[in-house]
Design a protein around this motif. Structure first.
Motif, short mmCIF file in Angstrom:
data_model
loop_
_atom_site.label_atom_id
_atom_site.label_comp_id
_atom_site.label_asym_id
_atom_site.label_seq_id
_atom_site.Cartn_x
_atom_site.Cartn_y
_atom_site.Cartn_z
N ASP A 59 0.81 -1.21 0.00
CA ASP A 59 0.00 0.00 0.00
C ASP A 59 0.85 1.27 0.00
O ASP A 59 0.35 2.36 0.24
N ASP A 60 2.18 1.10 -0.26
CA ASP A 60 3.16 2.20 -0.35
C ASP A 60 3.38 2.93 0.97
O ASP A 60 3.92 4.04 0.99
N ILE A 61 2.97 2.35 2.08
CA ILE A 61 3.23 2.93 3.40
C ILE A 61 4.51 2.33 3.96
O ILE A 61 4.74 1.12 3.87
N MET A 62 5.36 3.19 4.55
CA MET A 62 6.65 2.76 5.09
C MET A 62 6.52 2.36 6.56
O MET A 62 5.83 3.02 7.34
N VAL A 63 7.20 1.29 6.91
CA VAL A 63 7.26 0.83 8.30
C VAL A 63 8.72 0.87 8.74
O VAL A 63 9.54 0.12 8.22
#
Length: 380
Positions: A59-63
């Motif tokens: 979802d293109d979210i960085m962790v």
């Protein structure tokens, strides 16, 4: 002879070693160092100066994470983060970005477990609360967390995730269809997810009405969450299901009313009297019509419902209803007829959800008594 007092080796203002005894733990287990370490490590997870890797979800979210900790917990993660040439790595501002094939919610749970040996949140849902609050998105993330834990050889996380999923479905059976749908997609590549399939099927069989057609206030959409026509066909043919024919017909009506393109090209109808399989490219409505003819016994639905709800659903024709009426009339004249019966095959033995080893037999409920036989007049 006077006793000589030993010299005082402790300087003024210093504390004798024996005076520390009250502060010493009784055993090494009393030290809380591991928990304190986990808490301290998790507290710095958002510190950009200390985190040296970003896991990029689908979802293109960085962790954010610390690479050495992930590598220490999992040799597979170590290979992904350091050696795997197929993983996309982007170096920018002294930070490595690694693209992963999981949603950011799953990656967040993965990182939290590697840091703390716990999973306290799945997305916006707090798992530490006694009252379970969840939705279908969370249920699907839990299935993918089982998959990720197996892929990265985190056996403890895999076991804990399955246990969490088990408790979730036992309390919220309306999510079982979403879990079954997600797990069935993954199982061919990851056989470990077959345990998720077994848990979901068990819930659907034991709490059929709540799982397939949940109450409006309950989380989950029941059978509407299933995207595969093939999977709906399996449920309709399941001999262990605790539902009558009208309930199963209602399931097909609800499923057919959901617009979805994913049900196309994945369903095969077996023709009556033929060994060949015909692939259907039709919509959900056309698939549901085929399933009504192959899996639903219309003669076990009361006539007043047949001529109203069933006929108006659009899944059967007037001729189908008329044929059901004729069959009901013949059965009533011969042996009587019983409506609203559950399917009668006993439940299989299983260790899922409980430790029962006995065969659980489905309780039959009959809401309509059989019609009495008419006395025939004999004419001389």
């Amino acid at each position: 002879m006077d006793e000589v007092e030993p010299p005082n080796l402790v300087g003024e203002g210093e504390q004798s070693p024996n005076e520390y005894d009250d502060d010493m733990p009784e055993s090494m287990n009393d030290f809380d160092a591991p928990n304190t370490l986990c808490t301290d490590l998790w507290a710095i997870i958002d510190d950009k100066e200390l985190c040296d890797v970003q896991l990029k979800g689908i979802d293109d979210i960085m962790v954010p994470a610390i690479r050495v900790l992930l590598a220490a917990r999992s040799p597979v993660l170590r290979f992904h983060l350091i050696s795997d040439p197929s993983i996309q790595k982007i170096e920018s501002d002294n930070e490595r970005v690694v693209s992963m094939c999981y949603h950011s919610v799953v990656l967040q749970c993965l990182v939290e477990f590697c840091f703390t040996d716990r999973v306290t949140r799945v997305g916006e849902h707090d798992m530490s609360q006694s009252a379970i609050v969840a939705d279908e998105g969370m249920a699907r993330h839990m299935v993918n967390l089982v998959k990720a834990a197996h892929e990265f050889e985190l056996r403890t996380l895999e076991r804990k995730s399955i246990q969490m999923l088990q408790v979730l479905l036992a309390n919220l059976p309306g999510l079982a269809c979403a879990v079954l749908d997600e797990a069935e997609k993954i199982t061919p590549s990851f056989p470990s997810c077959s345990q998720c399939v077994k848990i979901a099927r068990r819930i659907i069989r034991e709490k059929s009405l709540l799982a397939l057609i949940p109450h409006a206030t309950s989380p989950g959409t029941g059978i509407e969450a299933i995207q595969s026509g093939r999977l709906v066909s399996q449920l309709m043919k399941d001999p262990y299901i605790q539902a009558d024919e009208l309930t199963l017909f209602r399931c097909l009506v609800k499923w057919s009313q959901v617009r979805s393109e994913t049900s196309k090209n994945d369903y095969e109808i077996q023709e009556t009297g033929s060994d060949t399989l015909e692939r259907s490219n039709a919509s959900r409505t056309d698939i549901a019509k085929g399933l009504v003819h192959t899996t639903i016994d219309l003669t076990k639905i009361i006539p007043s419902v047949l001529c109203s709800y069933v006929l108006e659903s659009g899944l059967v024709t007037q001729e189908d209803v008329s044929q059901a009426f004729r069959t009901q009339a013949l059965l009533s004249e011969k042996n009587g007829i019983q409506f609203s019966q559950w399917r009668q095959k006993p439940m299989e033995k299983t260790n899922i959800l409980d430790n029962r080893n006995e065969v659980v037999r489905v309780q039959r409920k009959v809401s309509f008594a059989p019609l009495p036989k008419r006395k025939h007049l004999v004419c001389n």
